[in-house]
Every structure is written in C-alpha cells, then in structure tokens.
Design a protein around this motif. Sequence first.
Motif, short mmCIF file in Angstrom:
data_model
loop_
_atom_site.label_atom_id
_atom_site.label_comp_id
_atom_site.label_asym_id
_atom_site.label_seq_id
_atom_site.Cartn_x
_atom_site.Cartn_y
_atom_site.Cartn_z
N UNK A 34 0.85 -1.10 0.03
CA UNK A 34 0.05 -0.03 0.03
C UNK A 34 0.95 1.17 -0.27
N UNK A 35 0.66 2.26 -0.86
CA UNK A 35 1.53 3.34 -0.98
C UNK A 35 0.76 4.22 0.06
N UNK A 36 1.47 4.94 1.09
CA UNK A 36 1.04 5.68 1.93
C UNK A 36 1.12 6.91 1.75
N UNK A 37 0.01 7.61 2.16
CA UNK A 37 -0.14 9.01 1.70
C UNK A 37 -0.93 9.67 3.05
N UNK A 38 -0.99 10.92 2.94
CA UNK A 38 -1.62 11.66 4.29
C UNK A 38 -2.92 11.28 4.73
N UNK A 39 -3.77 10.25 4.01
CA UNK A 39 -5.02 10.09 4.24
C UNK A 39 -4.80 8.84 5.07
N UNK A 40 -3.70 8.25 5.11
CA UNK A 40 -3.59 6.98 6.00
C UNK A 40 -2.57 7.27 7.41
N UNK A 41 -2.75 8.57 7.60
CA UNK A 41 -1.87 8.77 8.58
C UNK A 41 -2.90 9.33 9.98
N UNK A 42 -2.31 8.99 11.20
CA UNK A 42 -3.18 9.59 12.23
C UNK A 42 -2.33 10.57 13.06
N UNK A 43 -2.95 11.28 14.08
CA UNK A 43 -2.05 12.23 14.50
C UNK A 43 -0.74 11.81 15.19
N UNK A 44 0.30 12.28 15.06
CA UNK A 44 1.59 11.99 15.45
C UNK A 44 2.27 11.52 14.50
N UNK A 45 2.06 11.45 13.19
CA UNK A 45 2.73 11.13 12.00
C UNK A 45 2.85 9.53 11.86
N UNK A 46 1.94 8.63 12.11
CA UNK A 46 2.15 7.37 12.08
C UNK A 46 0.95 6.78 11.28
N UNK A 51 -5.53 1.29 8.83
CA UNK A 51 -4.77 0.88 7.42
C UNK A 51 -3.97 -0.09 7.47
N UNK A 52 -3.58 -0.39 8.99
CA UNK A 52 -2.75 -1.83 8.95
C UNK A 52 -3.57 -3.06 8.93
N UNK A 53 -4.65 -2.85 9.51
CA UNK A 53 -5.59 -3.94 9.80
C UNK A 53 -6.19 -4.25 8.30
N UNK A 87 5.17 2.57 12.58
CA UNK A 87 5.48 2.46 11.20
C UNK A 87 5.94 4.14 10.65
N UNK A 88 6.78 3.81 9.65
CA UNK A 88 7.18 5.21 9.02
C UNK A 88 6.13 5.64 8.14
N UNK A 89 5.94 7.06 8.25
CA UNK A 89 5.03 7.61 7.69
C UNK A 89 5.32 8.00 6.26
N UNK A 90 6.70 7.84 5.89
CA UNK A 90 7.07 8.15 4.50
C UNK A 90 7.38 7.03 3.63
N UNK A 91 7.01 5.65 4.06
CA UNK A 91 7.32 4.50 3.35
C UNK A 91 6.13 3.91 3.06
#
Length: 134
Positions: A34-46, A51-53, A87-91
């Motif tokens: 899954x290509x991660x972008x801002x829509x997959x992030x939660x506060x705190x930048x993770x 998304x993982x589930x 998880x890394x927010x930019x990977x």
Amino acid sequence: MPTKNELINFFRSEFPQADIVIESVSAKSVTIRKKINHTHLRPGGTVSGPTLMEMADAVIYVAILAEIGLVALAVTTSLNINFLRKPASDKDILAVCKLIKLGKLLAVGEVSLFSEGEDEPVAHAVGTYAIPPR
C-alpha cells in the motif's frame, strides 16, 4: 489456481476501491503493498491502525484466492492484530501472508507488516476466513 495477473484483474473488477498492489504470489504466500499518503496517517505522524488492519485482512484474502481460485464470497471470521512498533509515515507498507491452514471451510493466515526497507515488522496479525462450500 489463478495467476498474479488474474488476481490483479479480479481485484480491479470486484474491489475497484482497493488501493493495494499485489507484489508477489507463491505457494501459500503472498506479498501486497500500500502506497502511504496523508489519508493513511493519524495524529503523531504514523500509519493508522485501520490501515494496517485493512492490509492484514486483504493479504490473507489474496493468499486464499491464490490457492482456491477466485471466490468472491470467502469472508473474514476473525482478525487479531498486534501493533509492534511505529510505522514510518513516508514509506509504503508491505504485508506478507503465509497460510498456515487451508481446509475445505476455513483458512488461517499469519501476516507480518513492514515499513518498506525495514527488517522488523510494525505489526503481526492472524486471521481466519470462512470459505463457501463449492
């Protein structure tokens, strides 16, 4: 059993909203991305737990279909996930499933989720699917 391209086409047709990429398919093992972008992030930048589930659930489904054929009505009956590290927010996230049981009516898959390029998993999941009678 379906080829990787047949699985890709099945997902495009039956789940056009799914934004996963099927990376590899082998005997009882599948990797998706899954290509991660801002829509997959939660506060705190993770990357968010949902998304993982989603990734864990999807990779088990792909692994089962790779073994039994394109059965749209196989459904999740349980999913247990352990979040292990941030998880890394930019990977991208990679999910690797190994089927540990494939019966006539139930299948169980074990999933490791990784931030791309990292050796240590960010989450571990086990899920069970009900397979419709043929």
